[in-house]
Every structure is written in C-alpha cells, then in structure tokens.
Design an enzyme around this catalytic site. Structure first.
Site, mmCIF file in Angstrom:
data_model
loop_
_atom_site.group_PDB
_atom_site.id
_atom_site.type_symbol
_atom_site.label_atom_id
_atom_site.label_comp_id
_atom_site.label_asym_id
_atom_site.label_seq_id
_atom_site.Cartn_x
_atom_site.Cartn_y
_atom_site.Cartn_z
ATOM 1 N N LYS A 153 0.839 -1.204 0.000
ATOM 2 C CA LYS A 153 0.000 0.000 0.000
ATOM 3 C C LYS A 153 0.874 1.255 0.000
ATOM 4 O O LYS A 153 0.629 2.203 -0.750
ATOM 5 C CB LYS A 153 -0.934 0.002 1.229
ATOM 6 C CG LYS A 153 -2.055 -1.027 1.121
ATOM 7 C CD LYS A 153 -2.861 -1.177 2.419
ATOM 8 C CE LYS A 153 -3.905 -2.287 2.255
ATOM 9 N NZ LYS A 153 -4.691 -2.554 3.475
ATOM 10 N N GLN A 173 -4.369 -0.975 9.643
ATOM 11 C CA GLN A 173 -4.368 -2.325 9.078
ATOM 12 C C GLN A 173 -4.958 -3.322 10.083
ATOM 13 O O GLN A 173 -4.618 -3.325 11.259
ATOM 14 C CB GLN A 173 -2.924 -2.726 8.697
ATOM 15 C CG GLN A 173 -2.797 -4.061 7.973
ATOM 16 C CD GLN A 173 -3.473 -4.086 6.597
ATOM 17 O OE1 GLN A 173 -3.604 -3.059 5.931
ATOM 18 N NE2 GLN A 173 -3.915 -5.255 6.183
ATOM 19 N N ASP A 232 -10.939 3.299 4.268
ATOM 20 C CA ASP A 232 -11.366 1.888 4.217
ATOM 21 C C ASP A 232 -12.893 1.778 4.119
ATOM 22 O O ASP A 232 -13.409 0.710 3.797
ATOM 23 C CB ASP A 232 -10.939 1.168 5.512
ATOM 24 C CG ASP A 232 -9.648 0.382 5.336
ATOM 25 O OD1 ASP A 232 -9.441 -0.179 4.258
ATOM 26 O OD2 ASP A 232 -8.872 0.328 6.315
HETATM 27 N N1 GUN Z 1 -7.026 -6.407 6.493
HETATM 28 C C1 GUN Z 1 -7.468 -7.175 5.475
HETATM 29 N N2 GUN Z 1 -8.099 -6.436 4.534
HETATM 30 C C2 GUN Z 1 -8.048 -5.157 4.977
HETATM 31 C C3 GUN Z 1 -8.506 -3.921 4.431
HETATM 32 O O1 GUN Z 1 -9.123 -3.843 3.350
HETATM 33 N N3 GUN Z 1 -8.241 -2.818 5.191
HETATM 34 C C4 GUN Z 1 -7.597 -2.878 6.381
HETATM 35 N N4 GUN Z 1 -7.409 -1.737 7.048
HETATM 36 N N5 GUN Z 1 -7.151 -4.007 6.913
HETATM 37 C C5 GUN Z 1 -7.370 -5.134 6.211
#
Ligand code: GUN
Length: 300
Positions: free
Chosen positions: A57, A101, A124
């Site tokens: 990311k 995350q 998100d």
């Molecule tokens: N963990 C697994 N998928 C995601 C996501 O789309 N966003 C976040 N913040 N954590 C995750």
C-alpha cells in the site's frame, strides 16, 4: 467438463488503468492545495501478511506521487495510545486518509478503533457512518476490496442488472458491503456462509459467484454454473511438498485450475482482486482529499 480456454480476468491490468486515471486528479489537487493527497497507514504488531499488505500500500501510494505517512507500532501498544494517535491524525489538516491495518492484536477493540477514525478520512469505508451511507445509497467512501470486485465485474460483464450474484462470506469488510454495492447495480444478491445448508445448491444458481471466506480452494467445479463469472477474494498461504514450509504458495478460495475449465470468467490469485484493492485505496484517498479541501475532480 469442457476444455475451453478460461477467460482470465486481469486484475493487474485493470488496476494499472485505474491508477493512471487518478493522475490528472492528483495534479488538480496539487495545483489547488499545494500538496498531493496524503494517506496515513498504521500497522500494529508484526503479523507477516499485514506487513506485506502495508508495504504494498505504501509503495503504491508513493509511486503515484501521493504522500505516505507511516506509523509502525509495537504489538504491546495500548488501545488508548492508538486512539490518541488517531485523534491527532483526525485533527491534522495535512492528512486526508487514515488506514489502520487489520487484524489488530487481541487486546485492542477493533470496533472502537474504526469508529474513532473521522468518517471523512475513513478511506477503508469501515466506519458505521460510511457503512450506513452505503446501505442507504448515499455518496460515501466505499470499502476497497468490494469496490475492486465491482469494478472487475463491470469491466467484464458490463451492466449487472438482473444477474444473480452469490457471495460466499458475510464479513463487514467484504461480504456485506459488496452485497450493498451489487444491489445498487440492480443485481439480485444472495449471501451464503458457514451455517448455510446445501451451499452448492445455491452457488450453482449464480451468474456471479464471489468467494470471500479465507478457506483455501473451497469452491470446486460442482459448486458453479457453467459459464459463471467467478471472483476470488481469498488469499491463503499453503505449504506444498515441492516448495516447502519456507515458501508458502498463495492460493485463493477457489480451486482455480479445475473451476477455470467450467467458468465463463475467473480472477486468478495472485493478480486478480488483490491489485484492485490497493488501487481502490488510492482512489479513495484522492476522493477524500478532494472532498475535504473542496476540490472538483473527475472521479466520483
Ligand atoms: N485487512 C485485510 N483487509 C483489509 C482492508 O481492506 N483494510 C484494512 N485496514 N485491513 C485489512
């Protein structure tokens, strides 16, 4: 079973197109506010898949010319300290998006953390304000993986009106928001999950089948209708005899080689939904930056 060529959906190519389409809007934002959109990413602990996702990311954020603000915290971090950091980032006018995350260490309440993020910076789209807006058809920041699935489906099938979409999995991150997005596209949606009886009787009726449960190769050819469009959200690490335990192999929730023979279209793992999720995160960051700063952009 026929041996026709499966039509593999190229998530990498579509995600590159999406990223390219953001560049003019990023330029507009720089011209108007004097800096690119900025995304803060918080990683708590040493979970190794999370470390890889966060690295990807951050790299993509920088590659497209946006600002990445990184916070790596120890697994011992107290919930209060994490909440304080989020309050600080909410107040910081130089930060447009905040991503924590998941999963978080067990002693931290995920719900409280997600709720603490300002809805306008919630890239998100997990906050209940954004989830509620999605459910009621209002403009909002939409969760990245479901949005990536929708863009892949639109690209592959065009209009989704009247198609029957079956989603395997009812998570707040994928299954539920994806159901809302597909309803808004006029698809008929069924969600099945671990307690559903006779799952394959339902999945074989699907024009679109989306697997989002995190169970390696769960979906077999007898679960699908011939010609269906299969979207595999799963990313599972399995140990194989050839590669050994130091080199886990990545597989999806769908048995790709067998299901591909019967499907009309199918996403691979890796190279399907995964790259779309990251591009949608960049998209959401651009949208958040534009809305917060009153900048008109092309993408909505
Ligand atoms: N963990 C697994 N998928 C995601 C996501 O789309 N966003 C976040 N913040 N954590 C995750």
């Amino acid at each position: 079973m026929s041996l026709k060529e499966p039509k593999i959906i190229d998530g990498k190519a579509l995600s590159n197109e999406l990223v390219q389409s953001l560049i003019p809007d990023i330029k507009t934002i720089i011209d108007e506010i004097g800096r690119p959109p900025a995304l803060a990413v918080i990683l708590v602990g040493e979970d190794s898949p999370s470390q890889i996702y966060v690295r990807n990311k951050i790299n993509k954020t920088l590659e497209v010319g946006m600002i990445s603000v990184e916070h790596r915290l120890s697994s011992e971090t107290k919930e209060k300290s994490l909440l304080n950091l989020i309050v600080e980032l909410n107040k910081n006018s130089e930060v447009d998006g905040i991503l924590v995350q998941l999963p978080l260490p067990k002693h931290i309440n995920e719900h409280s953390i997600i709720q603490a993020i300002s809805p306008e910076k919630d890239v998100d789209g997990f906050n209940i304000i954004n989830a509620g807006k999605l459910a009621t058809g209002q403009s909002n920041l939409v969760p990245c993986t479901p949005l990536g699935c929708l863009l892949l489906l639109r690209h592959t099938l065009g209009d989704l009106t009247g198609l029957h979409a079956v989603i395997i999995g009812r998570s707040n991150i994928v299954g539920k928001p994806l159901a809302q997005l597909l309803l808004a596209e006029n698809a008929s949606v069924t969600i099945v999950h671990s307690k559903t009886k006779n799952i394959s009787q339902i999945t074989t009726q699907a024009d679109i089948l989306i697997a989002a449960v995190g169970q390696a190769e769960l979906v077999k050819p007898d679960w699908i209708k011939p010609g269906a469009c299969i979207i595999d959200v799963g990313i599972n690490r399995i140990i194989t005899a050839e590669k050994g335990k130091d080199k886990p192999q990545l597989v999806g929730d769908v048995n790709f080689s067998e299901v591909a023979q019967k499907a009309g279209f199918i996403t691979p793992v890796p190279g399907g939904v995964g790259p779309m999720t990251i591009s949608c995160l960049l998209r959401n960051t651009v949208v958040a930056a534009a809305r917060r700063n009153g900048v008109e952009i092309k993408i909505k």
